[in-house]
Scaffold this active site. Structure first.
Site, PDB file in Angstrom:
ATOM      1  CE  LYS A   1      57.230  11.827  32.213  1.00  0.00           C
ATOM      2  NZ  LYS A   1      57.393  12.050  30.765  1.00  0.00           N
TER       3      LYS A   1
ATOM      4  CD  GLN B   1      60.206  10.990  28.620  1.00  0.00           C
ATOM      5  OE1 GLN B   1      59.084  10.725  29.030  1.00  0.00           O
ATOM      6  NE2 GLN B   1      60.790  12.136  28.892  1.00  0.00           N
TER       7      GLN B   1
ATOM      8  CG  ASP C   1      53.379  13.149  26.824  1.00  0.00           C
ATOM      9  OD1 ASP C   1      53.560  13.598  27.958  1.00  0.00           O
ATOM     10  OD2 ASP C   1      54.162  12.368  26.254  1.00  0.00           O
TER      11      ASP C   1
HETATM   12  N1  GUN Z   1      60.529  14.856  27.119  1.00  0.00           N
HETATM   13  C1  GUN Z   1      60.623  15.958  27.910  1.00  0.00           C
HETATM   14  N2  GUN Z   1      59.433  16.235  28.477  1.00  0.00           N
HETATM   15  C2  GUN Z   1      58.567  15.298  28.031  1.00  0.00           C
HETATM   16  C3  GUN Z   1      57.186  15.049  28.280  1.00  0.00           C
HETATM   17  O1  GUN Z   1      56.499  15.773  29.011  1.00  0.00           O
HETATM   18  N3  GUN Z   1      56.659  13.977  27.627  1.00  0.00           N
HETATM   19  C4  GUN Z   1      57.388  13.183  26.807  1.00  0.00           C
HETATM   20  N4  GUN Z   1      56.781  12.162  26.195  1.00  0.00           N
HETATM   21  N5  GUN Z   1      58.683  13.376  26.550  1.00  0.00           N
HETATM   22  C5  GUN Z   1      59.254  14.448  27.177  1.00  0.00           C
END
Ligand code: GUN
Length: 306
Positions: free
Chosen positions: A65, A109, A132
Protein backbone atom coordinates in the site's frame (compact mmCIF):
# COMPACT_ATOMS: atom_id res chain seq x y z
CA UNK A 1 -25.72 -35.06 -20.49
CA UNK A 2 -25.90 -32.06 -22.83
CA UNK A 3 -27.89 -32.45 -26.02
CA UNK A 4 -24.98 -31.11 -28.05
CA UNK A 5 -22.36 -33.85 -28.16
CA UNK A 6 -19.50 -31.42 -28.86
CA UNK A 7 -19.86 -29.46 -25.64
CA UNK A 8 -16.12 -29.86 -25.11
CA UNK A 9 -15.54 -27.52 -28.02
CA UNK A 10 -16.81 -24.61 -25.92
CA UNK A 11 -14.44 -25.55 -23.15
CA UNK A 12 -11.38 -23.45 -22.47
CA UNK A 13 -13.20 -20.41 -23.86
CA UNK A 14 -12.97 -18.61 -20.54
CA UNK A 15 -11.68 -15.08 -20.49
CA UNK A 16 -9.22 -14.22 -17.80
CA UNK A 17 -10.08 -11.07 -15.86
CA UNK A 18 -6.71 -9.37 -15.50
CA UNK A 19 -6.78 -7.53 -12.20
CA UNK A 20 -3.12 -6.66 -12.38
CA UNK A 21 -3.43 -4.80 -15.68
CA UNK A 22 -6.74 -3.18 -14.66
CA UNK A 23 -5.27 -2.02 -11.35
CA UNK A 24 -2.22 -0.62 -13.15
CA UNK A 25 -4.50 1.38 -15.48
CA UNK A 26 -6.49 2.74 -12.51
CA UNK A 27 -3.29 3.67 -10.68
CA UNK A 28 -2.14 5.60 -13.74
CA UNK A 29 -5.47 7.43 -13.89
CA UNK A 30 -5.05 8.32 -10.21
CA UNK A 31 -1.48 9.55 -10.77
CA UNK A 32 -2.78 11.82 -13.55
CA UNK A 33 -5.42 13.17 -11.14
CA UNK A 34 -2.69 13.93 -8.61
CA UNK A 35 -0.87 15.99 -11.22
CA UNK A 36 -4.08 17.98 -11.76
CA UNK A 37 -4.41 18.62 -8.01
CA UNK A 38 -0.81 19.84 -7.85
CA UNK A 39 -1.32 22.07 -10.88
CA UNK A 40 -4.33 23.56 -9.08
CA UNK A 41 -2.10 24.41 -6.10
CA UNK A 42 -3.25 21.58 -3.78
CA UNK A 43 -0.87 19.37 -1.84
CA UNK A 44 -0.44 15.68 -2.57
CA UNK A 45 -3.06 13.25 -1.18
CA UNK A 46 -1.76 11.79 2.08
CA UNK A 47 -2.55 8.28 3.34
CA UNK A 48 -1.46 6.97 6.74
CA UNK A 49 -1.35 3.26 7.58
CA UNK A 50 -1.32 1.91 11.12
CA UNK A 51 0.36 -1.48 11.54
CA UNK A 52 0.28 -3.24 14.90
CA UNK A 53 2.63 -6.20 15.42
CA UNK A 54 4.49 -8.27 12.83
CA UNK A 55 1.92 -10.46 11.06
CA UNK A 56 3.60 -11.59 7.81
CA UNK A 57 0.58 -11.04 5.58
CA UNK A 58 -0.18 -7.62 7.08
CA UNK A 59 3.47 -6.55 6.67
CA UNK A 60 3.32 -7.38 2.96
CA UNK A 61 -0.08 -5.75 2.40
CA UNK A 62 0.92 -2.54 4.16
CA UNK A 63 4.29 -2.37 2.37
CA UNK A 64 2.45 -2.76 -0.95
CA UNK A 65 0.00 0.00 0.00
CA UNK A 66 2.81 2.39 0.90
CA UNK A 67 4.66 1.60 -2.32
CA UNK A 68 1.48 2.15 -4.36
CA UNK A 69 1.08 5.57 -2.70
CA UNK A 70 4.58 6.56 -3.80
CA UNK A 71 3.95 5.36 -7.36
CA UNK A 72 0.74 7.40 -7.57
CA UNK A 73 2.42 10.55 -6.27
CA UNK A 74 0.76 10.43 -2.83
CA UNK A 75 2.45 11.20 0.46
CA UNK A 76 2.29 8.24 2.86
CA UNK A 77 3.02 7.68 6.52
CA UNK A 78 3.49 4.26 8.10
CA UNK A 79 2.87 4.15 11.85
CA UNK A 80 4.16 0.94 13.41
CA UNK A 81 3.33 -0.20 16.92
CA UNK A 82 4.41 -3.13 19.00
CA UNK A 83 1.85 -5.95 19.32
CA UNK A 84 1.52 -5.19 23.05
CA UNK A 85 0.30 -1.60 22.53
CA UNK A 86 -2.74 -1.05 24.76
CA UNK A 87 -6.17 -0.44 23.29
CA UNK A 88 -6.25 3.01 24.93
CA UNK A 89 -2.91 3.96 23.37
CA UNK A 90 -4.06 2.82 19.94
CA UNK A 91 -7.31 4.79 20.31
CA UNK A 92 -5.21 7.85 21.20
CA UNK A 93 -3.19 7.37 17.98
CA UNK A 94 -6.41 7.15 15.97
CA UNK A 95 -7.63 10.37 17.61
CA UNK A 96 -4.39 12.09 16.56
CA UNK A 97 -4.85 10.94 12.96
CA UNK A 98 -8.48 12.11 13.01
CA UNK A 99 -7.30 15.59 14.03
CA UNK A 100 -4.28 15.84 11.72
CA UNK A 101 -5.21 18.13 8.83
CA UNK A 102 -2.21 16.98 6.81
CA UNK A 103 -3.64 13.45 6.58
CA UNK A 104 -6.56 12.91 4.22
CA UNK A 105 -7.30 9.31 5.08
CA UNK A 106 -5.92 6.40 7.08
CA UNK A 107 -6.31 2.70 7.64
CA UNK A 108 -5.72 0.46 10.63
CA UNK A 109 -4.50 -2.83 9.16
CA UNK A 110 -6.43 -5.88 10.34
CA UNK A 111 -6.20 -8.26 12.10
CA UNK A 112 -5.38 -6.55 15.40
CA UNK A 113 -3.99 -8.48 18.41
CA UNK A 114 -6.64 -10.26 20.48
CA UNK A 115 -6.50 -7.85 23.45
CA UNK A 116 -7.65 -4.95 21.24
CA UNK A 117 -11.32 -4.55 20.36
CA UNK A 118 -11.15 -4.07 16.58
CA UNK A 119 -14.76 -2.82 16.35
CA UNK A 120 -14.05 -0.14 18.93
CA UNK A 121 -10.97 1.00 17.02
CA UNK A 122 -12.88 0.96 13.73
CA UNK A 123 -15.73 3.04 15.13
CA UNK A 124 -13.26 5.57 16.56
CA UNK A 125 -12.04 6.46 13.04
CA UNK A 126 -13.56 9.67 11.65
CA UNK A 127 -15.86 8.43 8.83
CA UNK A 128 -14.54 11.30 6.67
CA UNK A 129 -11.07 9.72 6.85
CA UNK A 130 -12.18 6.08 6.77
CA UNK A 131 -10.71 5.21 3.36
CA UNK A 132 -11.13 1.48 4.11
CA UNK A 133 -14.88 2.11 4.15
CA UNK A 134 -15.31 -0.11 7.24
CA UNK A 135 -16.96 2.43 9.58
CA UNK A 136 -20.69 1.96 10.31
CA UNK A 137 -21.41 5.37 8.77
CA UNK A 138 -19.80 4.41 5.47
CA UNK A 139 -21.41 0.96 5.48
CA UNK A 140 -24.81 2.57 6.16
CA UNK A 141 -24.31 5.11 3.39
CA UNK A 142 -23.29 2.31 1.02
CA UNK A 143 -26.52 0.44 1.77
CA UNK A 144 -28.51 3.63 1.08
CA UNK A 145 -26.56 4.28 -2.14
CA UNK A 146 -25.27 7.61 -0.79
CA UNK A 147 -21.81 8.99 -1.62
CA UNK A 148 -19.26 7.24 0.62
CA UNK A 149 -16.00 5.33 0.73
CA UNK A 150 -16.71 1.83 -0.52
CA UNK A 151 -14.66 -1.02 0.98
CA UNK A 152 -11.72 -1.58 -1.34
CA UNK A 153 -12.02 -5.27 -2.22
CA UNK A 154 -15.76 -5.27 -2.99
CA UNK A 155 -15.32 -2.01 -4.89
CA UNK A 156 -12.45 -3.61 -6.83
CA UNK A 157 -14.73 -6.49 -7.82
CA UNK A 158 -17.41 -4.07 -9.03
CA UNK A 159 -14.79 -2.11 -10.99
CA UNK A 160 -13.54 -5.30 -12.69
CA UNK A 161 -17.09 -6.20 -13.75
CA UNK A 162 -17.56 -2.65 -15.02
CA UNK A 163 -14.32 -2.48 -16.99
CA UNK A 164 -14.92 -5.87 -18.56
CA UNK A 165 -18.41 -4.72 -19.60
CA UNK A 166 -20.01 -7.67 -17.84
CA UNK A 167 -23.76 -7.22 -17.68
CA UNK A 168 -24.85 -8.30 -14.21
CA UNK A 169 -28.49 -7.21 -14.41
CA UNK A 170 -30.92 -9.97 -13.49
CA UNK A 171 -28.08 -12.45 -12.91
CA UNK A 172 -28.09 -14.76 -9.94
CA UNK A 173 -24.98 -14.14 -7.88
CA UNK A 174 -23.89 -16.51 -5.12
CA UNK A 175 -21.46 -14.98 -2.63
CA UNK A 176 -19.48 -17.41 -0.48
CA UNK A 177 -18.55 -15.87 2.87
CA UNK A 178 -20.17 -13.14 4.97
CA UNK A 179 -17.13 -11.24 6.27
CA UNK A 180 -17.52 -7.53 6.98
CA UNK A 181 -14.59 -6.82 4.64
CA UNK A 182 -15.74 -8.71 1.53
CA UNK A 183 -18.75 -11.07 1.56
CA UNK A 184 -21.37 -8.86 3.21
CA UNK A 185 -20.52 -5.62 1.38
CA UNK A 186 -20.12 -7.24 -2.04
CA UNK A 187 -23.53 -8.87 -1.65
CA UNK A 188 -25.00 -5.42 -0.94
CA UNK A 189 -23.21 -3.76 -3.87
CA UNK A 190 -24.29 -6.43 -6.35
CA UNK A 191 -27.92 -6.15 -5.26
CA UNK A 192 -28.05 -2.33 -5.57
CA UNK A 193 -29.98 -0.67 -8.38
CA UNK A 194 -26.82 0.14 -10.34
CA UNK A 195 -24.72 -1.32 -13.16
CA UNK A 196 -22.83 -3.40 -12.18
CA UNK A 197 -25.53 -4.48 -9.76
CA UNK A 198 -29.18 -5.45 -10.06
CA UNK A 199 -28.28 -9.05 -9.28
CA UNK A 200 -30.35 -11.48 -7.31
CA UNK A 201 -27.92 -12.31 -4.54
CA UNK A 202 -27.66 -15.41 -2.38
CA UNK A 203 -25.20 -15.00 0.50
CA UNK A 204 -23.85 -18.37 1.63
CA UNK A 205 -21.78 -18.98 4.75
CA UNK A 206 -20.53 -21.68 7.09
CA UNK A 207 -24.07 -22.62 8.20
CA UNK A 208 -25.63 -22.71 4.72
CA UNK A 209 -27.43 -25.94 3.87
CA UNK A 210 -27.24 -27.42 0.35
CA UNK A 211 -24.33 -25.20 -0.64
CA UNK A 212 -23.59 -27.07 -3.86
CA UNK A 213 -27.19 -26.70 -5.03
CA UNK A 214 -26.96 -22.94 -4.48
CA UNK A 215 -23.66 -22.71 -6.32
CA UNK A 216 -25.00 -24.65 -9.30
CA UNK A 217 -27.70 -21.98 -9.68
CA UNK A 218 -25.14 -19.17 -9.90
CA UNK A 219 -24.48 -17.07 -12.99
CA UNK A 220 -21.83 -15.27 -10.92
CA UNK A 221 -19.86 -16.74 -8.01
CA UNK A 222 -17.88 -14.54 -5.64
CA UNK A 223 -15.74 -16.84 -3.50
CA UNK A 224 -14.55 -15.11 -0.34
CA UNK A 225 -14.46 -17.79 2.32
CA UNK A 226 -10.70 -18.19 2.77
CA UNK A 227 -10.54 -21.95 2.08
CA UNK A 228 -7.93 -22.81 -0.56
CA UNK A 229 -9.36 -24.40 -3.71
CA UNK A 230 -12.75 -25.00 -2.07
CA UNK A 231 -14.80 -24.39 -5.24
CA UNK A 232 -14.53 -27.41 -7.55
CA UNK A 233 -15.72 -27.90 -11.13
CA UNK A 234 -18.79 -29.90 -10.08
CA UNK A 235 -20.07 -26.89 -8.10
CA UNK A 236 -20.02 -24.49 -11.07
CA UNK A 237 -22.54 -24.05 -13.86
CA UNK A 238 -21.24 -24.00 -17.44
CA UNK A 239 -20.59 -20.38 -18.52
CA UNK A 240 -20.51 -18.94 -14.99
CA UNK A 241 -18.48 -15.86 -14.07
CA UNK A 242 -16.16 -16.69 -11.16
CA UNK A 243 -14.54 -14.05 -8.96
CA UNK A 244 -11.96 -15.53 -6.60
CA UNK A 245 -11.15 -13.39 -3.56
CA UNK A 246 -9.13 -16.02 -1.69
CA UNK A 247 -5.50 -15.27 -0.87
CA UNK A 248 -4.45 -17.91 1.63
CA UNK A 249 -0.76 -18.60 2.18
CA UNK A 250 -0.13 -22.32 1.74
CA UNK A 251 3.29 -23.82 2.31
CA UNK A 252 5.26 -24.58 -0.85
CA UNK A 253 8.84 -25.73 -0.41
CA UNK A 254 9.60 -25.11 -4.11
CA UNK A 255 9.26 -21.34 -3.50
CA UNK A 256 11.97 -19.17 -2.01
CA UNK A 257 9.38 -17.62 0.31
CA UNK A 258 8.25 -21.10 1.44
CA UNK A 259 4.61 -20.39 0.49
CA UNK A 260 2.31 -19.63 -2.40
CA UNK A 261 -0.96 -17.73 -2.52
CA UNK A 262 -3.96 -19.98 -3.05
CA UNK A 263 -7.39 -18.82 -4.16
CA UNK A 264 -10.73 -20.20 -2.96
CA UNK A 265 -11.32 -21.71 -6.41
CA UNK A 266 -9.62 -24.75 -7.93
CA UNK A 267 -8.60 -22.74 -10.99
CA UNK A 268 -7.34 -25.60 -13.15
CA UNK A 269 -10.62 -27.51 -12.79
CA UNK A 270 -13.03 -24.59 -12.80
CA UNK A 271 -11.62 -22.22 -15.46
CA UNK A 272 -12.63 -24.36 -18.47
CA UNK A 273 -16.30 -24.11 -17.39
CA UNK A 274 -16.32 -20.33 -16.98
CA UNK A 275 -17.09 -17.45 -19.29
CA UNK A 276 -14.87 -15.22 -17.11
CA UNK A 277 -12.62 -15.99 -14.17
CA UNK A 278 -10.14 -14.07 -12.00
CA UNK A 279 -6.77 -15.72 -11.32
CA UNK A 280 -4.93 -15.79 -7.98
CA UNK A 281 -2.61 -13.98 -7.81
CA UNK A 282 -3.27 -11.18 -10.29
CA UNK A 283 -7.06 -10.98 -10.05
CA UNK A 284 -8.91 -9.24 -7.24
CA UNK A 285 -5.83 -8.68 -5.04
CA UNK A 286 -4.21 -5.84 -7.02
CA UNK A 287 -7.60 -4.10 -7.30
CA UNK A 288 -7.85 -3.74 -3.52
CA UNK A 289 -4.86 -1.41 -3.42
CA UNK A 290 -5.99 0.54 -6.48
CA UNK A 291 -9.38 1.19 -4.86
CA UNK A 292 -7.77 2.24 -1.57
CA UNK A 293 -5.82 4.85 -3.55
CA UNK A 294 -9.03 5.92 -5.25
CA UNK A 295 -10.70 6.42 -1.85
CA UNK A 296 -7.71 8.43 -0.64
CA UNK A 297 -7.94 10.63 -3.72
CA UNK A 298 -11.65 11.16 -2.96
CA UNK A 299 -10.67 12.07 0.61
CA UNK A 300 -8.09 14.62 -0.62
CA UNK A 301 -10.71 16.15 -2.91
CA UNK A 302 -13.32 16.06 -0.11
CA UNK A 303 -15.72 14.47 -2.59
CA UNK A 304 -18.09 12.83 -0.14
CA UNK A 305 -18.27 14.79 3.09
CA UNK A 306 -17.37 18.39 2.15
N1 GUN B 1 -6.87 -6.84 6.34
C1 GUN B 1 -7.20 -7.55 5.23
N2 GUN B 1 -7.72 -6.74 4.29
C2 GUN B 1 -7.72 -5.49 4.81
C3 GUN B 1 -8.12 -4.22 4.31
O1 GUN B 1 -8.61 -4.08 3.18
N3 GUN B 1 -7.96 -3.18 5.16
C4 GUN B 1 -7.43 -3.31 6.40
N4 GUN B 1 -7.33 -2.23 7.18
N5 GUN B 1 -7.04 -4.48 6.92
C5 GUN B 1 -7.20 -5.56 6.10
Amino acid sequence: MPFWPFSNSINNMHQLIDGKATAAAIRQEIAAEVEKLLAAGQRRPHLAAVLVGNDGGSETYVANKIKACEDAGFTSTLLRFDSNISEAALLAEVAKLNADEQIDGFIVQLPLPGHINAEKVNESIDPRKDVDGFHAVNIGRMVLNLPCYLPATPHGIIELLKRYNINTQGKHCVVLGRSHIVGSPVSILLARNTQPGNCTVTLCHSRTAHLKEHLLQADIIVAALGKPEFVKADMVKEGAIVIDVGTTRVSDSSRKSGFRLAGDVDFEQVAPKCSYITPVPGGVGPMTIAMLLKNTLHAAKKDFYG
